[in-house]
Design a protein around this motif. Structure first.
Motif, short mmCIF file in Angstrom:
data_model
loop_
_atom_site.label_atom_id
_atom_site.label_comp_id
_atom_site.label_asym_id
_atom_site.label_seq_id
_atom_site.Cartn_x
_atom_site.Cartn_y
_atom_site.Cartn_z
N ALA A 165 55.54 52.45 5.70
CA ALA A 165 54.56 52.21 6.72
C ALA A 165 53.40 51.42 6.13
O ALA A 165 52.82 50.63 6.97
CB ALA A 165 54.02 53.68 7.32
N GLY A 171 58.02 55.99 9.28
CA GLY A 171 57.83 54.88 8.70
C GLY A 171 58.98 54.11 8.11
O GLY A 171 58.87 52.91 7.69
N LEU A 200 55.65 66.46 -1.66
CA LEU A 200 56.26 66.64 -0.32
C LEU A 200 57.03 67.93 -0.57
O LEU A 200 57.17 68.80 0.03
CB LEU A 200 56.63 65.72 0.23
CG LEU A 200 55.79 64.62 0.74
CD1 LEU A 200 56.65 63.63 1.56
CD2 LEU A 200 54.58 65.32 1.86
N PHE A 231 56.47 56.93 4.43
CA PHE A 231 55.01 56.74 4.02
C PHE A 231 54.69 55.44 3.43
O PHE A 231 53.87 54.69 3.91
CB PHE A 231 54.29 57.88 3.35
CG PHE A 231 52.97 57.67 2.88
CD1 PHE A 231 52.01 57.73 3.84
CD2 PHE A 231 52.68 57.14 1.85
CE1 PHE A 231 50.49 57.68 3.52
CE2 PHE A 231 51.29 56.92 1.43
CZ PHE A 231 50.12 57.15 2.32
N PHE A 232 55.49 55.11 2.45
CA PHE A 232 54.99 53.78 1.89
C PHE A 232 55.76 52.75 2.32
O PHE A 232 55.17 51.64 2.54
CB PHE A 232 55.81 53.77 0.15
CG PHE A 232 54.81 54.73 -0.97
CD1 PHE A 232 53.62 54.47 -1.13
CD2 PHE A 232 55.27 55.81 -1.09
CE1 PHE A 232 52.77 54.88 -2.01
CE2 PHE A 232 54.21 56.60 -1.82
CZ PHE A 232 53.49 56.38 -2.54
N LEU A 275 55.94 61.49 8.62
CA LEU A 275 56.01 60.49 7.81
C LEU A 275 57.38 59.60 7.82
O LEU A 275 57.15 58.36 7.38
CB LEU A 275 55.81 61.01 6.51
CG LEU A 275 54.54 61.79 6.34
CD1 LEU A 275 54.24 62.61 4.66
CD2 LEU A 275 53.34 60.85 6.29
N CYS A 276 58.49 60.44 8.15
CA CYS A 276 59.73 59.44 8.06
C CYS A 276 59.77 58.40 9.17
O CYS A 276 60.65 57.48 9.18
CB CYS A 276 60.67 60.66 8.47
SG CYS A 276 61.11 61.91 7.17
N GLY A 305 60.28 61.26 3.65
CA GLY A 305 58.91 61.37 3.92
C GLY A 305 58.12 60.40 3.08
O GLY A 305 57.34 59.58 3.54
N SER A 306 58.66 60.53 1.88
CA SER A 306 57.82 59.67 0.80
C SER A 306 58.29 58.21 1.14
O SER A 306 57.08 57.21 1.16
CB SER A 306 58.32 60.02 -0.52
OG SER A 306 57.66 59.08 -1.63
N LEU A 309 55.09 61.18 -4.95
CA LEU A 309 54.71 61.88 -3.43
C LEU A 309 55.93 62.55 -2.94
O LEU A 309 55.80 63.64 -2.22
CB LEU A 309 54.57 60.69 -2.40
CG LEU A 309 54.35 61.07 -0.73
CD1 LEU A 309 53.15 61.96 -0.88
CD2 LEU A 309 54.27 59.72 -0.21
N VAL A 334 56.32 66.49 7.80
CA VAL A 334 57.06 65.49 7.03
C VAL A 334 57.85 64.50 7.83
O VAL A 334 58.07 63.43 7.42
CB VAL A 334 57.99 66.08 5.82
CG1 VAL A 334 58.79 65.36 5.02
CG2 VAL A 334 57.18 67.22 5.23
#
Length: 1295
Positions: free
Chosen positions: A686, A399, A777, A683-684, A396-397, A679-680, A773, A393
């Motif tokens: 990114a 991003g 997560l 991701f978006f 993902l951060c 993390g959500s 998301l 996770v």
């Protein structure tokens, strides 16, 4: 708007037509007049003149008539032909010289552009002044009543004009509806001061104007009764009705024409009036129908209940005894199961295969088997699980380095594929972007006694407005090293003056003109004569409609206005690439700063109120809002953290508090929620999706409230396990017990959030994607990292290490055995659920009442749903302390004019062979059902069409401009180049004195003769050549129809040489729109109108207004809401069916979820919460959140054995406390913090809606659902085979 400057001198028409001017000469006394009358040998007979020849000339060159009577004169052939061309009713002798007629003809051209579109009106109007000026029988109906001396000569100073009422009535009727398209109003407003009948019109023409003001320089008394002793007669020349076949007008100018009788104005739509009045209460038919349905169904239900209970008593008279026995036995089973953990393991190890007499669904079996093995593995490898899950996770951060926040309103609230967005893009690229609006509203305060606001039109307030304007003019903003002022960016339709909409325009924006023009009285004069008085002309050379600069008045009582509305139109650009509007934005920031720091204190000190706005205000306030609630967010997380720590811990004992508390575990859980949100977002970010302020503020609370539920359920499940089992088995058993229901609830929530991503509004779609998301997560971290943290926490407690400081270990003697690991008995809440709550709900009478009450509330909510209004108030989106809050309130309260409305025509074929021209225009010979005629007709019913005025038509004005009758407009030099009107450069220079008929343009001729045109229409080549001339022609007194300014951006000339104009617009206005419903209904009405016209004319026409792009979504918001709610319910039903393998239980869950959503919509109606994308997303997400209130109880009921009553009681006993404390209270704490948000949208759409959801979900999950299951629940998914009934079922206690 700007091209109307020519009509400002329209009243001058009367000055010269009557051959008079403002006289500074002294009046002769009565004795002198009597002598003159005797000398003149006054006569009133045929072939005799009352006024003939010219006896004086003013310094400005205007001639004045002689007051002497004389016989009429026979003109030469040339003069006779000229007179016949303008005045066909006059033949033979005349009472005017050639100079007089040339002057008449030159000045008449000022009125012709106003009226030439309606030939009958123009002919009647010209006849009135032809008879007055040149009629050979002039003395029969003209009587000179007063004369004055000018430079030693006698001139006319007053006359009586005897005209029949019939002529006056028919003249007025033929002209009263003729439009002046440039100003979206009637021509009579300009040449008749808005007269409502012919007497008012004649009174306006005949009133004597004081020196310095336009109008007649002497009094004209229009009389309809001839003195008995006089030989005079009433003038009654023939008139033509506007519907005359030879001189007929268009339907827009003559709605009562027989040709237009088949096209009646649209009647207002009939509202659904089906209602019944009960006393003073008005009830709709839908509500009555639902009441009747409720009564019938409840009566039938109570009848069934009574019958069922009676039959049950007859068949099983001692049924209560087995129930008590079974209940007692089940309690013994729970104790035995907790003491013997191996039994539970053995039974659950046997799934999914049917063995030992126990049968459950295949999916349940596989999930239980998975969670058993997975739980043991996690308990043995907690470090690996924790590190790996968190690391993924955190990856993902990364991003977040590309993190951006979207604050542009059009990007937040307008979806891709939006029809309105496509139309706006077409309008902006082919015509011109709508100008930027900077606005000040200065208003008086209401009288505390009467509540009415006093007039703002006072000397002190106007002087204050000059001071405000001086400060605004002094704004100098820095943009890239250069200084920007208002004059650098403002809209300048004509010349170099800004088109500022302010009553200061009546003083030419110059404070020195205030006293010169007459102070307040001049402004009040201009309120009524803004279209005709030259002194009321604005600095930018166009009339200023007082309704655009004043507010808070009724009708046309402008003097009662309670507000000044000052609007600064600023040039706009399509700001897609680069920063073309950078200068404007820099100036707007300085403007807002000035308003806050200087203007507001200055105006408030005068006991007035000020509200203000700029084009970029909303975007700037949204940016500020994104950081406005940082403190609220921090406090809320602290509150949630404290609650979680208390909830997860054991009952406090002072001796072991440091061991039994779960502060570190709670903090870790909160951090996991935060990581899942980050993390959500990462991701978006990114992949290039921008965040919004809703995501930044709401999703953490939402995910925290959702995530805490599962945390509490997991910890409580572990604590319920027997201490005799190893920790890894306790972890494994807990996951088997609650894992399936947690999975079911989480995936239902994820699906519900994901469905929200189908909402077209970007802000809500992105919010749903981020939330889905984040919840996914969070769920994955709960079953991985959080389970590992539980293992660490229990190992810490077993090793007597202090919470928060695990490095510190207490000696074993100071801690009671097993303290902090397990509660030896049920808590207070669990005992309440088992002994009180379940027992009360088990009573038959209570069940009937519960079903009836909940069903009644659902039907009531269905009735209330019809009252939910679509829309989203702008004030709600902004911070509570935003200066725009007061601005929007004042806009609704004070503004009396609606937004501009454009009807855009695509691919207009102007070739002579095409019918498009007549299908669009509204002058003579145009189709009766043309676009402009239909717009004019729709404006007659503004309450349903929301169209306030007829449209300003470049096409009508162009055709009139081309017309040979408008001989002062389209002109050419001998070499064929464009020749401007005589009162414009290069024909006339103001510095060279009065403009005459000679000079540089004396040889100019009209562009066309009638023989050059085809049915008064230009051919393709003529149209192509002269259209640019028209669009570049300046309006003036000699030709008010010049298109420059008013129509500069109304036509797209790119590629028009091919005979096709790709885009052109016709401008009108909406009626004042004060409520969200007005905006939505006006858009709907405009689109329905355009669709009907497009279909009728077989042309591509669409409406455009600046607000359409934001309100389009509400046209079908109900359809979007119902579709998305249905998809969410269907998705959750499928998930429940797959997991439980029970259609029956899935259907009951679906019913309860539908009732929750309907009840929530009923609460929306009660709280006056509007239906929009935000509330639709909330409704869809509420389905996923509501699943948690239902699925755990339903799952426990399904996996219990016994009859329905016993299983319902077991479900409440095992899961009721967890649902209340772990779900209801956690969500309640998460929601309550939103109340303290500074953003109204979060308070209304998240605090209020989610608070209602928690309460409704709690009542349905812990009251209605257990009752419904006990009466109509599905059979148990556990089958106890014969011979196994005495064996306690471990699975009956799971979940």
């Amino acid at each position: 708007m700007a091209s109307s400057l020519g009509f400002l001198l329209a009243i001058t028409l009367f000055q010269v037509i009557l051959f008079t001017s403002l006289l500074s000469a002294e009046k002769l006394d009565t004795g002198v007049l009597s002598i003159l009358e005797v000398k003149s040998g006054e006569r009133h007979s045929e072939e005799y003149c009352a006024m003939y020849d010219i006896c004086g000339e003013r310094s400005d060159g205007k001639v004045l008539n002689c007051p002497y009577g004389s016989p009429s004169v026979k003109p030469d052939e040339m003069l006779s032909a000229k007179i016949q061309s303008l005045c066909p009713t006059i033949s033979g002798n005349v009472c005017c010289t050639e100079t007089q007629f040339d002057t008449l003809r030159a000045q008449v051209q000022q009125a012709i552009p106003f009226l030439v579109g309606c030939p009958a009106c123009l002919r009647n109007f010209l006849n009135l002044f032809c008879e007055l000026s040149c009629s050979p029988n002039q003395s029969l109906f003209i009587n000179v009543t007063s004369i004055a001396e000018l430079n030693g000569n006698m001139t006319v100073d007053g006359i009586d004009f005897y005209v029949t009422d019939t002529f006056g009535e028919e003249l007025y009727n033929s002209c009263k509806e003729v439009k002046f398209g440039t100003m979206n109003t009637r021509a009579i407003d300009f040449i008749g001061a808005g007269a409502r009948n012919f007497k008012e019109w004649f009174a306006f023409i005949g009133q004597k104007a004081p020196p310095g003001f336009p109008g007649s320089p002497y009094a004209i008394g229009f009389k309809s009764i001839v003195p008995e002793s006089s030989k005079m007669e009433l003038m009654n020349v023939s008139t033509y009705p506007c519907g005359d076949t030879s001189l007929g007008c268009s339907c827009g100018d003559c709605p009562l024409s027989p040709a237009c009788s088949s096209s009646e104005p649209p009647s207002p739509p009939k509202k659904d009036s089906c209602s019944v009045r009960i006393g003073s209460l008005k009830v709709t038919c839908v509500e009555i129908s639902l009441v009747i349905l409720y009564i019938v169904l409840v009566s039938a239900f109570f009848g069934w209940g009574l019958f069922h209970k009676t039959r049950e008593r007859r068949n099983r008279p001692s049924s209560m005894e087995p129930l008590l026995n079974v209940a007692d036995n089940s309690e013994i089973d729970v104790v035995n199961l907790r003491k013997d953990g191996k039994l539970l393991s053995e039974v659950q190890d046997m799934v999914p295969q049917a063995s030992n007499g126990v049968h459950i669904s295949v999916v349940q079996g596989y999930m239980s088997s998975f969670y058993r093995r997975y739980g043991i593995w996690v308990a043995r490898n907690p470090t690996l699980v924790l590190c790996s899950s968190v690391a993924i996770v955190l990856l993902l951060c990364l991003g977040l380095f590309r993190f951006q926040v979207e604050t542009r309103p059009e990007k937040l609230w307008v979806g891709r594929g939006s029809k309105a967005a496509e139309e706006k893009q077409f309008f902006d690229s082919h015509l011109a972007p709508f100008y930027r609006i900077e606005q000040l509203i200065i208003a008086t305060m209401p009288d505390p006694k009467h509540g009415k606001s006093p007039s703002i039109v006072t000397e002190d307030n106007i002087q204050l407005l000059f001071e405000v304007q001086q400060k605004v003019d002094g704004i100098s903003a820095n943009y890239s090293g250069s200084m920007v002022s208002l004059t650098d960016i403002c809209l300048k339709p004509l010349g170099q003056d800004c088109a500022t909409q302010s009553i200061l325009q009546y003083y030419k924006m110059d404070p020195e003109n205030y006293d010169t023009f007459g102070g307040v009285q001049h402004a009040e004069y201009c309120f009524q004569h803004y279209t005709t008085a030259d002194t009321c002309m604005s600095a930018f050379k166009a009339p200023l409609d007082p309704s655009t600069a004043l507010g808070g008045f009724s009708g046309s009582n402008y003097s009662e206005a309670s507000a000044f509305v000052v609007t600064y139109p600023v040039n706009n650009a399509i700001d897609e690439v680069g920063n073309e509007n950078g200068k404007a934005v820099a100036w707007e920031k300085a403007f807002i700063q000035l308003a806050k720091e200087e203007l507001l204190p200055m105006i408030q000190s005068s006991n007035l109120t000020l509200s203000f706005s700029s084009e970029s205000s909303i975007e700037e306030e949204l940016k500020r809002e994104s950081t406005a609630d940082v403190i609220t967010i921090i406090i809320s997380y602290l509150v949630m953290f404290a609650y979680i720590s208390v909830t997860l811990g054991d009952a406090p004992h002072l001796s072991s508090f440091y061991i039994s508390s779960k502060v570190l575990l709670g903090l870790s859980g909160v951090l996991l929620v935060l990581i899942s949100v980050l993390g959500s977002v990462g991701f978006f970010s990114a992949i290039g999706v921008k965040s919004t302020l809703i995501i930044m503020e709401v999703i953490p609370f939402l995910v925290l409230a959702v995530g805490v539920d599962n945390m509490c359920i997991l910890v409580h499940a572990v604590k319920r396990q027997s201490l005799e089992l190893p920790l890894e088995e306790r972890i494994s058993d807990a996951l088997v017990e609650v894992g399936p229901s947690i999975t079911l609830a989480s995936f239902s929530e994820i699906l519900a959030f994901a469905v929200g991503s189908f909402i077209p509004m970007p802000a809500c779609r992105v919010f749903s994607m981020f939330a889905a998301l984040a919840v996914l997560l969070d769920f994955l971290l709960q079953v991985t990292a959080f389970v590992a943290l539980i293992v660490f926490d229990f190992l810490r407690a077993e090793d007597n290490r202090i919470d928060c400081f695990p490095c510190i270990k207490l000696p074993s003697s100071s801690v009671e055995p097993n303290e902090g690991i397990n509660e030896s008995k049920d808590g207070l809440l669990a005992r309440y659920m088992k002994e009180v709550h379940a027992s009360i709900l088990g009573l038959w009478g209570v069940k009937l009442v519960v079903i009836a009450v909940f069903f009644g509330f659902t039907l009531a909510s269905i009735a209330l749903c019809t009252r939910i209004q679509p829309g989203l108030e702008q004030q709600i989106v902004l911070p509570r302390d935003s200066y725009l809050q007061g601005y929007f309130n004042n806009v609704s309260e004070h503004l009396r004019i609606g937004p501009p409305l454009y009807f855009v025509v695509k691919d207009y074929n102007y070739s002579l062979e095409s019918r498009h021209t007549n299908q669009l225009c509204s002058i003579s010979q145009c189709d009766s059902v043309s676009l402009l005629n239909e717009i004019s007709r729709a404006s007659l019913v503004p309450e349903s069409s929301y169209i306030a005025k007829p449209a300003a038509s470049w096409l009508d004005d162009f055709l009139v401009w081309l017309s040979p009758e408008a001989f002062g407009c389209c002109r050419k030099f001998i070499n064929g180049s464009y020749c401007p009107p005589d009162d414009q450069p290069q024909c006339c220079s103001p510095d060279e004195g009065p403009c005459g008929l000679g000079g540089a343009c004396k040889d100019c001729t009209t562009c066309f003769r009638h023989s050059d045109l085809v049915s008064d229409r230009p051919n393709t080549e003529q149209f192509r050549e002269k259209l640019p001339w028209f669009l570049n022609a300046l309006p003036s007194a000699d030709c008010a129809k010049g298109g420059h300014g008013a129509y500069t951006n109304s036509v797209d000339l790119n590629g028009y040489e091919s005979g096709i104009i790709r885009a052109s617009e016709f401008r009108t206005y909406h009626t004042p729109l004060n409520k969200q419903g007005d905006f939505v209904n006006s858009l709907r009405a405009a689109r329905e109108f355009s669709s009907r016209i497009s279909s009728s004319l077989q042309m591509n026409i669409f409406p455009y207004s600046v607000f359409y792009i934001f309100f389009e979504q509400y046209l079908d918001i109900w359809k979007i809401a119902l579709i998305n709610i249905s998809i969410a319910l269907g998705a959750i039903f499928i998930v429940c069916l797959v997991v439980t393998s029970s259609i029956w239980s899935s259907a009951i869950i679906l019913l309860v979820l539908a009732m929750i959503v309907v009840d929530l919509m009923g609460v929306m109606a009660i709280l006056d919460i509007q239906l929009n994308a935000v509330s639709v997303v909330n409704l869809v997400m509420s389905i996923g959140i509501a699943v948690e209130f239902c699925v755990h109880i339903a799952h426990a009921f399904l996996l219990s054995h016994g009859d329905r009553n016993q299983r319902a009681k077991k479900a409440l006993s095992t899961m009721g406390a967890s649902v209340f404390s772990g779900i209801t209270l956690t969500k309640l704490v998460g929601v309550i913090v939103l109340f303290f948000s500074r953003s109204e949208i979060f308070v209304v759409y998240y605090f209020q809606m989610y608070l209602a959801l928690v309460i409704i979900g709690f009542l349905h999950g812990l009251v209605f659902l257990p009752v419904a299951l006990s009466m109509f629940g599905p059979p148990s998914s556990i089958i106890i085979e014969k011979g196994q009934e005495d064996e306690p079922s471990a699975l009956s206690q799971t979940s």
